[in-house]
Design a protein around this motif. Structure first.
Motif, PDB file in Angstrom:
ATOM      1  N   ALA A 141       0.845  -1.205   0.000  1.00 37.67           N
ATOM      2  CA  ALA A 141       0.000   0.000   0.000  1.00 37.67           C
ATOM      3  C   ALA A 141       0.880   1.254   0.000  1.00 37.67           C
ATOM      4  O   ALA A 141       1.787   1.380  -0.817  1.00 37.67           O
ATOM      5  N   PHE A 142       0.634   2.169   0.939  1.00 37.94           N
ATOM      6  CA  PHE A 142       1.358   3.452   0.962  1.00 37.94           C
ATOM      7  C   PHE A 142       2.489   3.457   1.993  1.00 37.94           C
ATOM      8  O   PHE A 142       2.904   4.532   2.436  1.00 37.94           O
ATOM      9  N   GLU A 143       2.971   2.304   2.375  1.00 38.05           N
ATOM     10  CA  GLU A 143       3.991   2.236   3.416  1.00 38.05           C
ATOM     11  C   GLU A 143       5.268   2.972   3.031  1.00 38.05           C
ATOM     12  O   GLU A 143       5.854   3.693   3.843  1.00 38.05           O
ATOM     13  N   HIS A 144       5.727   2.793   1.800  1.00 33.46           N
ATOM     14  CA  HIS A 144       6.957   3.465   1.367  1.00 33.46           C
ATOM     15  C   HIS A 144       6.781   4.978   1.325  1.00 33.46           C
ATOM     16  O   HIS A 144       7.704   5.726   1.669  1.00 33.46           O
ATOM     17  N   PHE A 145       5.606   5.429   0.932  1.00 33.14           N
ATOM     18  CA  PHE A 145       5.343   6.869   0.872  1.00 33.14           C
ATOM     19  C   PHE A 145       5.301   7.467   2.271  1.00 33.14           C
ATOM     20  O   PHE A 145       5.793   8.578   2.500  1.00 33.14           O
ATOM     21  N   ARG A 146       4.694   6.744   3.208  1.00 31.77           N
ATOM     22  CA  ARG A 146       4.698   7.222   4.591  1.00 31.77           C
ATOM     23  C   ARG A 146       6.114   7.254   5.149  1.00 31.77           C
ATOM     24  O   ARG A 146       6.484   8.180   5.897  1.00 31.77           O
ATOM     25  N   TYR A 147       6.921   6.283   4.769  1.00 32.94           N
ATOM     26  CA  TYR A 147       8.289   6.217   5.295  1.00 32.94           C
ATOM     27  C   TYR A 147       9.123   7.403   4.810  1.00 32.94           C
ATOM     28  O   TYR A 147       9.827   8.036   5.607  1.00 32.94           O
ATOM     29  N   PHE A 203       8.296  10.317   3.925  1.00 29.74           N
ATOM     30  CA  PHE A 203       7.889  11.618   4.458  1.00 29.74           C
ATOM     31  C   PHE A 203       8.018  11.684   5.979  1.00 29.74           C
ATOM     32  O   PHE A 203       8.309  12.760   6.518  1.00 29.74           O
ATOM     33  N   ASN A 204       7.822  10.587   6.671  1.00 32.75           N
ATOM     34  CA  ASN A 204       7.817  10.604   8.137  1.00 32.75           C
ATOM     35  C   ASN A 204       9.127  10.141   8.764  1.00 32.75           C
ATOM     36  O   ASN A 204       9.564  10.696   9.788  1.00 32.75           O
ATOM     37  N   ASP A 241      12.212   9.110   6.819  1.00 31.76           N
ATOM     38  CA  ASP A 241      13.445   9.422   6.095  1.00 31.76           C
ATOM     39  C   ASP A 241      13.925  10.820   6.468  1.00 31.76           C
ATOM     40  O   ASP A 241      13.171  11.795   6.402  1.00 31.76           O
ATOM     41  N   GLU A 242      15.185  10.920   6.878  1.00 32.81           N
ATOM     42  CA  GLU A 242      15.716  12.196   7.361  1.00 32.81           C
ATOM     43  C   GLU A 242      16.151  13.126   6.238  1.00 32.81           C
ATOM     44  O   GLU A 242      16.331  14.330   6.464  1.00 32.81           O
ATOM     45  N   LYS A 243      16.324  12.616   5.030  1.00 31.91           N
ATOM     46  CA  LYS A 243      16.910  13.412   3.963  1.00 31.91           C
ATOM     47  C   LYS A 243      15.927  13.779   2.853  1.00 31.91           C
ATOM     48  O   LYS A 243      16.142  14.773   2.165  1.00 31.91           O
ATOM     49  N   PHE A 244      14.876  12.984   2.650  1.00 32.11           N
ATOM     50  CA  PHE A 244      14.082  13.142   1.432  1.00 32.11           C
ATOM     51  C   PHE A 244      13.429  14.511   1.330  1.00 32.11           C
ATOM     52  O   PHE A 244      13.502  15.170   0.289  1.00 32.11           O
ATOM     53  N   VAL A 245      12.763  14.950   2.382  1.00 29.61           N
ATOM     54  CA  VAL A 245      12.061  16.235   2.319  1.00 29.61           C
ATOM     55  C   VAL A 245      13.052  17.376   2.091  1.00 29.61           C
ATOM     56  O   VAL A 245      12.803  18.273   1.283  1.00 29.61           O
ATOM     57  N   ASP A 246      14.184  17.338   2.784  1.00 23.81           N
ATOM     58  CA  ASP A 246      15.201  18.369   2.590  1.00 23.81           C
ATOM     59  C   ASP A 246      15.752  18.328   1.164  1.00 23.81           C
ATOM     60  O   ASP A 246      15.967  19.375   0.547  1.00 23.81           O
ATOM     61  N   ASN A 247      15.988  17.134   0.644  1.00 24.52           N
ATOM     62  CA  ASN A 247      16.466  17.014  -0.735  1.00 24.52           C
ATOM     63  C   ASN A 247      15.428  17.499  -1.738  1.00 24.52           C
ATOM     64  O   ASN A 247      15.769  18.112  -2.753  1.00 24.52           O
ATOM     65  N   LEU A 248      14.167  17.235  -1.442  1.00 25.92           N
ATOM     66  CA  LEU A 248      13.093  17.693  -2.320  1.00 25.92           C
ATOM     67  C   LEU A 248      13.031  19.212  -2.354  1.00 25.92           C
ATOM     68  O   LEU A 248      12.943  19.826  -3.425  1.00 25.92           O
TER      69      LEU A 248
END
Length: 303
Positions: free
Chosen positions: A62-68, A70-71, A73-80
């Protein structure tokens, strides 16, 4: 005998058949190398993927990877955010510089064909070993020293940090200029295709319009803003789309670096696929906003 009579094809039908024949290899490549991998990446992003002795094993997640991402992962949002910020700062510089170079190369002067070839070199060398040597750590002596932390023991030809300190600019402005200068080489190198597109657009402007501007007493500056820029409105839109796609999909993008590192170094295809699909959706939203703003603020005034 009438049952076996050969059907007569028209000239248009024969031309259509030849057209399908010529694009058949492209359609096959699109199916094998684009559509099937795209569908596979969507499936991976919603699944737990595991390589076993029997082959690839997929379990619906389901959406487990998407939740991971954003919630947890320490780098993804900053990299985005960094990827979007880099685009917003680089886009106006690349377009402005490309248009200026195109206007210069469109002028009449000796040796302009040689200079046109020189400015097209980035397109040829963009993915070559030469580019890797020019833009990587293989350079022992940097051409520009933007910050003291990035300099080598030999120093640089131009120390921009010292120059900015001498100007005593506010820290926010100084940091902004340091960011631009640190990426100066890449920004100039990214103007090759855009310059060619602008040059082609300038050469398509009828000479009669320039003659009318001369008769009306327009200066070179007025000719540029009131004749050339409105005439290039479709080319500018094309350059906007190309530049945004080129910047977003470049391997130097923080999100692309993170996703490709997970994919190729750690073989985590499910989570990296989720990252890239989120990135794709964000890119689509940003590009749509930019194009709508351009059409509303610029094109409507020029038409």
């Amino acid at each position: 005998m009438a049952l076996f009579k050969k059907k007569q094809t028209t000239l248009m039908e024969r031309r259509n058949n030849y057209g399908y024949l010529f694009v058949s290899h492209w359609i096959l490549g699109l199916l094998l190398f684009f559509i099937i991998p795209t569908i596979s990446s969507i499936i991976y992003s919603f699944s737990h993927m595991e390589m076993t002795n029997e082959g690839l094993k997929l379990d619906f997640a389901a959406f487990e990877h998407f939740r991971y991402i954003f919630n947890d992962d320490e780098k993804f949002v900053d990299n985005l955010l960094a990827s979007v910020t880099d685009l917003l700062t680089a886009l106006p510089i690349i377009i402005s510089l490309s248009m200026i170079l195109a206007v210069i190369l469109n002028s009449e002067f000796k040796g302009r064909l040689i200079f046109r070839a020189i400015f097209f070199l980035p397109v040829i060398l963009a993915n070559s070993t030469v580019m890797e040597l020019l833009s990587s750590e293989y350079l022992d002596v940097p051409l520009f020293n933007v910050s003291s932390g990035s300099s080598t023991e030999y120093g640089g030809m131009i120390d921009f940090e010292a120059i900015l300190l001498e100007l005593q600019l506010p820290k926010a402005i100084s940091d902004l200029f340091q960011g631009y200068l640190s990426n100066l080489f890449n920004l100039i190198w990214s103007c090759g295709v855009q310059t060619i597109l602008f040059l082609a657009g300038l050469q398509s402007i009828p000479k009669q319009l320039y003659e009318v501007g001369t008769i009306e007493g327009c200066s070179r500056w007025e000719t540029f803003w009131f004749l050339e820029v409105p005439s290039l409105r479709n080319i500018i839109q094309l350059v906007l789309i190309y530049t945004m796609i080129d910047q977003f999909t470049a391997l130097a993008s923080p999100v692309m670096q993170q996703a490709t590192s997970l994919m190729f170094n750690h073989a985590i295809y499910d989570r990296s696929s989720a990252m890239l699909w989120v990135y794709f959706l964000i890119v689509g939203v940003v590009m749509s906003i930019m194009l709508v703003a351009y059409n509303y603020l610029c094109v409507r005034r020029w038409e």
